[in-house]
Design an enzyme around this catalytic site. Sequence first.
Site, PDB file in Angstrom:
ATOM      1  N   PRO A  95       0.809  -1.221   0.000  1.00 16.16           N
ATOM      2  CA  PRO A  95       0.000   0.000   0.000  1.00 16.16           C
ATOM      3  C   PRO A  95       0.843   1.272   0.000  1.00 16.16           C
ATOM      4  CG  PRO A  95      -0.829  -1.563   1.614  1.00 16.16           C
ATOM      5  CD  PRO A  95       0.487  -2.100   1.138  1.00 16.16           C
ATOM      6  N   GLU A 122       3.093  -7.537   8.280  1.00 23.37           N
ATOM      7  CA  GLU A 122       3.324  -6.092   8.169  1.00 23.37           C
ATOM      8  C   GLU A 122       4.235  -5.738   6.996  1.00 23.37           C
ATOM      9  OE1 GLU A 122       1.777  -3.735  10.128  1.00 23.37           O
ATOM     10  OE2 GLU A 122       0.660  -5.499  10.750  1.00 23.37           O
ATOM     11  N   ARG A 164      -2.573  -9.059 -20.524  1.00 22.79           N
ATOM     12  CA  ARG A 164      -3.508  -8.784 -21.612  1.00 22.79           C
ATOM     13  C   ARG A 164      -2.938  -7.795 -22.628  1.00 22.79           C
ATOM     14  NH1 ARG A 164      -6.531  -4.250 -21.244  1.00 22.79           N
ATOM     15  NH2 ARG A 164      -8.344  -5.190 -22.265  1.00 22.79           N
ATOM     16  N   ASP A 179      -9.319   0.831 -24.237  1.00 20.06           N
ATOM     17  CA  ASP A 179      -9.439   0.721 -22.783  1.00 20.06           C
ATOM     18  C   ASP A 179      -9.536   2.082 -22.116  1.00 20.06           C
ATOM     19  OD1 ASP A 179      -9.230  -2.023 -22.784  1.00 20.06           O
ATOM     20  OD2 ASP A 179      -7.069  -2.035 -22.446  1.00 20.06           O
TER      21      ASP A 179
END
Length: 271
Positions: A95, A122, A164, A179
């Site tokens: 994150p 963690e 992809r 896209d």
Amino acid sequence: MRVDIISIFPEYFAPLGVSLIGKARDRGILDIRLHQLRDWTHDVHRTVDDTPYGGGPGMVMKPEPWAEAIDAVVASGAAEPGGEAARPRLIVPTPSGRRFTQQVALEYAGEPWLLFAPARYEGIDARVIAEYGESLRADEVSIGDYVLAGGEAAVLVIVEAVARLLPGVLGNAASVTDDSFAPGAMESLLEGPVYTKPPVWRGHEVPPILLSGHHAAIARWRRDQALRRTVRNRPDLAAGLDPGELGEHDREVLDEAWRAVRSEESVESAG
């Protein structure tokens, strides 16, 4: 492209054997290899984590098994024919990493070899990134502003987004250019709504313009819908559009969309 994934849950990646990714593997476009991190531990409990220095909640993944695993994967590439100088690009989902975007997916799609190190607990001891930061171009990336139980789900997202884009994976290569976030003059626009047969379903009609056969008008309609959807769902992207890249009609559609959003907001605040 070769993709190696080191994890304490290699079974998590069973979805990479189905759909487009599975077919790409069957055709040899994508070579995905899974590794159990605990295979590089040396105690009876196969320990991969320990308490954090400085205190605090949770556990931190130890550097020793990660380093041995990464070294072994790198060595396996060097041992293959013609791979003496081959080295993967190391990707660590977290994150706290840089945002993973379509542009980053395109960047990764240009790499011949990716090595993923999804963490648990963690996270991984920061010295692992310091050790491989330059030699493997280690990259910490985040798929969004939220926290998962582990990095495996993020790896699935990244691998699918990257795979992809590889030649031969999609049946229609033009799909990539349409896209949301695809590179181009209007790359910050979300893709508009799409429709297929039947023309009427449960009382909902396909917009008549899409049945007209008028290609220029259809292209204009799709662009207008993309502009409106971007203002409604991602106002941050719409606010960043370069006016110099917009035509007069684009600006009129945007102004109308912004007025509609502000009107909805004022009604909600009044309620």
